[in-house]
Design a protein around this motif. Structure first.
Motif, PDB file in Angstrom:
ATOM      1  N   LEU A  29      42.100  41.578  21.998  1.00 44.06           N
ATOM      2  CA  LEU A  29      42.337  42.773  22.806  1.00 44.06           C
ATOM      3  C   LEU A  29      43.826  43.063  22.903  1.00 44.06           C
ATOM      4  CD1 LEU A  29      39.898  41.967  25.762  1.00 44.06           C
ATOM      5  CD2 LEU A  29      39.379  43.134  23.603  1.00 44.06           C
ATOM      6  N   ASN A  65      45.225  50.355  27.205  1.00 42.91           N
ATOM      7  CA  ASN A  65      44.437  49.786  28.297  1.00 42.91           C
ATOM      8  C   ASN A  65      44.079  50.839  29.339  1.00 42.91           C
ATOM      9  OD1 ASN A  65      44.153  46.566  28.362  1.00 42.91           O
ATOM     10  ND2 ASN A  65      45.984  47.140  27.206  1.00 42.91           N
ATOM     11  N   THR A  67      41.190  48.693  25.075  1.00 39.52           N
ATOM     12  CA  THR A  67      40.216  48.111  25.989  1.00 39.52           C
ATOM     13  C   THR A  67      40.002  48.975  27.221  1.00 39.52           C
ATOM     14  OG1 THR A  67      40.989  45.919  25.297  1.00 39.52           O
ATOM     15  CG2 THR A  67      39.591  46.015  27.249  1.00 39.52           C
TER      16      THR A  67
END
Length: 261
Positions: free
Chosen positions: A112, A119, A44
């Motif tokens: 996610l 991330n 993400t």
């Protein structure tokens, strides 16, 4: 790709707000785009907006959905108004929202990944400030952070307020002082040197005609005194979307994405 406008309630802010989310989708017959998605939860990118914008702006001013289609990553674009991603002295708790509540909510709504190596955060102008603040204050949560034309020396702006931000507005956001606090990126760089924790990779770019060019030189010089790994790029460019549309593509190429299985 799937594009979702998500309206939801924030307990932290005490109000209803929104985010736009791009999710990977494996397709075989779509004309004009090649989409890729991996197995399991999606890596993400949290993509942050600037002072005068909202959670729709990256979609309206760039081709971010098309740029990420072959990367297999999700993109979360939240709304924070003119908060500078800060728990405001007079206003909402936007730092607590962006650093704690938003990721937890997004992961509860969508598939996610919560792994640090999956991330990333990036933003422009005010969002560049927010991206680096997240990287420096939450290094255990983000593997990499990118600032495009970031407002990176906010203590100096407090001392010399002009243009789009008055001192009165800055004080409503940050209180009477920024220097030496957790909202001062230069202070956070110094403080990080006492930590043995992880170091997110940093990417910084700014146009040489940008009014925030001096901010970026100050941060770059301060970062050079640390052990952070900073990729710095500059060149002709002003504070405008043609520059950011081009540079977000460079950011996506730079991200340390794992190879898809």
């Amino acid at each position: 790709m799937a594009l979702i406008t998500c309206n939801f309630y924030s307990d932290t802010l005490g109000l209803s707000t929104s985010m736009h989310v791009i999710l990977p989708q494996q397709t075989h017959t779509q004309i004009g785009m090649e989409n890729v998605t991996g197995k399991g939860l999606h890596p993400t990118l949290y993509l942050l907006h600037g002072l005068s914008d909202d959670d729709s702006i990256w979609l309206r001013r760039t081709s971010i959905e098309r740029y990420v289609a072959q990367l297999g990553i999700a993109v979360v674009m939240p709304q924070v108004h003119r908060s500078f991603y800060t728990d405001m002295a007079e206003g909402g708790r936007y730092w607590s929202f962006i650093s704690e509540e938003l990721p937890a909510l997004a992961r509860s709504f969508f598939p996610l990944s919560d792994r640090r190596e999956d991330n990333f955060v990036a933003g422009l102008s005010m969002g560049g400030y927010g991206a680096f603040k997240l990287a420096l204050r939450k290094p255990d949560q983000y593997a990499a952070a990118a600032s495009l034309s970031g407002a990176l020396d906010m203590a100096a702006h407090m001392d010399n307020a002009s243009g789009a931000l008055s001192r009165a507005e800055l004080e409503r956001i940050f209180g009477p002082s920024i220097a030496g606090t957790e909202n001062d990126l230069l202070h956070l760089l110094k403080e990080s040197q006492a930590s043995t924790g992880p170091r997110p990779l940093l990417y910084q770019c700014c146009g040489t005609e940008d009014f925030l060019y001096e901010d970026n030189q100050t941060f770059r010089q301060a970062c050079a005194q640390t052990d952070f790994q900073l990729t710095y790029e500059e060149g002709p460019g002003a504070h405008e979307w043609g520059y950011w549309d081009a540079k977000i593509q460079d950011v996506l190429k730079w991200l340390p994405l794992a190879k898809k299985e």
